[in-house]
Design a protein around this motif. Structure first.
Motif, PDB file in Angstrom:
ATOM      1  N   UNK A  31       5.612  56.671  22.323  1.00  0.00           N
ATOM      2  CA  UNK A  31       5.284  57.994  22.021  1.00  0.00           C
ATOM      3  C   UNK A  31       6.492  58.865  21.550  1.00  0.00           C
ATOM      4  N   UNK A  32       7.554  58.153  21.185  1.00  0.00           N
ATOM      5  CA  UNK A  32       8.775  59.054  20.911  1.00  0.00           C
ATOM      6  C   UNK A  32       9.573  58.647  19.704  1.00  0.00           C
ATOM      7  N   UNK A  33       9.909  59.681  19.217  1.00  0.00           N
ATOM      8  CA  UNK A  33      10.710  59.563  18.068  1.00  0.00           C
ATOM      9  C   UNK A  33      12.269  59.036  18.585  1.00  0.00           C
ATOM     10  N   UNK A  34      12.622  57.868  17.989  1.00  0.00           N
ATOM     11  CA  UNK A  34      13.863  57.192  18.345  1.00  0.00           C
ATOM     12  C   UNK A  34      14.984  57.152  17.191  1.00  0.00           C
ATOM     13  N   UNK A  35      16.143  57.917  17.669  1.00  0.00           N
ATOM     14  CA  UNK A  35      17.154  57.788  16.543  1.00  0.00           C
ATOM     15  C   UNK A  35      18.337  57.115  17.282  1.00  0.00           C
ATOM     16  N   UNK A  36      19.051  56.388  16.336  1.00  0.00           N
ATOM     17  CA  UNK A  36      20.535  55.802  16.718  1.00  0.00           C
ATOM     18  C   UNK A  36      21.481  56.765  16.223  1.00  0.00           C
ATOM     19  N   UNK A  37      22.248  57.006  16.982  1.00  0.00           N
ATOM     20  CA  UNK A  37      23.706  57.943  16.426  1.00  0.00           C
ATOM     21  C   UNK A  37      24.849  56.942  16.484  1.00  0.00           C
ATOM     22  N   UNK A  47      23.806  61.195  13.246  1.00  0.00           N
ATOM     23  CA  UNK A  47      22.721  60.464  13.191  1.00  0.00           C
ATOM     24  C   UNK A  47      22.668  59.542  12.186  1.00  0.00           C
ATOM     25  N   UNK A  48      22.169  58.253  12.603  1.00  0.00           N
ATOM     26  CA  UNK A  48      22.143  57.281  11.516  1.00  0.00           C
ATOM     27  C   UNK A  48      20.735  56.823  10.860  1.00  0.00           C
ATOM     28  N   UNK A  49      20.105  56.438  11.890  1.00  0.00           N
ATOM     29  CA  UNK A  49      18.632  55.823  11.610  1.00  0.00           C
ATOM     30  C   UNK A  49      17.669  56.629  12.527  1.00  0.00           C
ATOM     31  N   UNK A  50      16.475  56.708  12.209  1.00  0.00           N
ATOM     32  CA  UNK A  50      15.646  57.008  13.199  1.00  0.00           C
ATOM     33  C   UNK A  50      14.056  56.431  12.595  1.00  0.00           C
ATOM     34  N   UNK A  51      13.417  56.296  13.921  1.00  0.00           N
ATOM     35  CA  UNK A  51      11.689  55.765  13.596  1.00  0.00           C
ATOM     36  C   UNK A  51      11.102  56.732  14.605  1.00  0.00           C
ATOM     37  N   UNK A  52       9.899  57.166  13.608  1.00  0.00           N
ATOM     38  CA  UNK A  52       9.344  58.233  14.190  1.00  0.00           C
ATOM     39  C   UNK A  52       8.204  57.520  15.241  1.00  0.00           C
ATOM     40  N   UNK A 102      12.800  63.589  15.123  1.00  0.00           N
ATOM     41  CA  UNK A 102      14.220  62.932  14.945  1.00  0.00           C
ATOM     42  C   UNK A 102      15.171  63.774  14.711  1.00  0.00           C
ATOM     43  N   UNK A 103      16.246  63.367  15.215  1.00  0.00           N
ATOM     44  CA  UNK A 103      17.687  64.414  15.214  1.00  0.00           C
ATOM     45  C   UNK A 103      17.952  65.040  16.382  1.00  0.00           C
ATOM     46  N   UNK A 104      17.101  65.079  17.357  1.00  0.00           N
ATOM     47  CA  UNK A 104      17.326  65.527  18.761  1.00  0.00           C
ATOM     48  C   UNK A 104      16.917  64.454  19.668  1.00  0.00           C
ATOM     49  N   UNK A 105      17.236  64.473  20.800  1.00  0.00           N
ATOM     50  CA  UNK A 105      17.023  63.548  22.077  1.00  0.00           C
ATOM     51  C   UNK A 105      17.062  64.277  23.399  1.00  0.00           C
ATOM     52  N   UNK A 106      16.108  63.799  24.018  1.00  0.00           N
ATOM     53  CA  UNK A 106      15.909  64.274  25.427  1.00  0.00           C
ATOM     54  C   UNK A 106      16.418  63.301  26.511  1.00  0.00           C
ATOM     55  N   UNK A 107      16.547  62.167  25.920  1.00  0.00           N
ATOM     56  CA  UNK A 107      17.137  60.994  26.785  1.00  0.00           C
ATOM     57  C   UNK A 107      18.186  60.233  25.948  1.00  0.00           C
ATOM     58  N   UNK A 108      19.207  59.784  26.750  1.00  0.00           N
ATOM     59  CA  UNK A 108      20.220  59.100  25.897  1.00  0.00           C
ATOM     60  C   UNK A 108      20.600  57.901  26.753  1.00  0.00           C
ATOM     61  N   UNK A 109      21.080  56.916  25.803  1.00  0.00           N
ATOM     62  CA  UNK A 109      21.776  55.439  26.589  1.00  0.00           C
ATOM     63  C   UNK A 109      23.274  55.884  26.709  1.00  0.00           C
ATOM     64  N   UNK A 110      23.987  54.732  27.138  1.00  0.00           N
ATOM     65  CA  UNK A 110      25.351  54.918  27.555  1.00  0.00           C
ATOM     66  C   UNK A 110      26.187  54.348  26.283  1.00  0.00           C
TER      67      UNK A 110
END
Length: 118
Positions: A31-37, A47-52, A102-110
Motif C-alpha cells: 500500500x506504499x509508494x516505494x522510491x529508490x534514491x 530520486x532514481x526510480x519509483x513504483x506506486x 513518489x518523491x517523498x518518504x515516511x520511512x527510510x533504510x540505512x
C-alpha cells in the motif's frame, strides 16, 4: 518497529549489473509508494526510480532503459535491477516508503553502497 533494509550493493565494473532489494518489517509495502534514491559523494540526494502503490513505475532520465523497479509482495520486497552500470551511478542507494506519493518518504533504510569503477 517499522524498518526498511536495503541489500545487494557492491563493487562492479562499468557495464556490469547489480540487483538491489528493499525489504520491510513491521508493515507491508503493497500500500506504499516505494522510491529508490541515491547520493553520490559530495552531491545532493536524488530520486532514481519509483513504483506506486498501483504498480506504475517511473525513472529519472539518466537511468531509463537501464534500471527496472518491481515488487515481490509475497516477500514484502521491492527490487531495483540495474544493468549497464556507469561510473556516474556510484553512490549510496536508499529506499523510502510513502503512503502519499513518489518523491517523498515516511520511512527510510540505512542505504547500500554501489561503486562502479574499472
Amino acid at each position: 518497529q517499522l524498518q526498511l533494509v536495503e541489500s545487494g550493493g557492491g563493487l562492479v565494473q562499468p557495464g556490469g549489473s547489480l540487483r538491489l532489494s528493499c525489504t520491510a518489517s513491521g508493515f507491508t509495502l503493497d500500500n506504499y509508494h516505494i522510491m529508490w534514491f541515491r547520493q553520490a559523494p559530495g552531491k545532493e540526494r536524488e530520486g532514481v526510480s519509483c513504483i506506486s502503490s498501483g504498480g506504475a513505475t517511473s525513472n529519472v532520465d539518466s537511468v531509463k532503459g537501464r534500471f527496472t523497479i518491481s515488487r515481490d509482495n509475497a516477500k514484502n520486497t521491492v527490487i531495483l535491477q540495474m544493468n549497464s552500470l556507469k561510473p556516474e551511478d556510484t553512490g549510496v542507494y536508499y529506499c523510502g516508503a510513502s503512503v502519499e506519493m513518489c518523491g517523498m518518504a515516511d520511512y527510510w533504510g540505512q542505504g547500500t553502497q554501489v561503486t562502479v569503477s574499472s
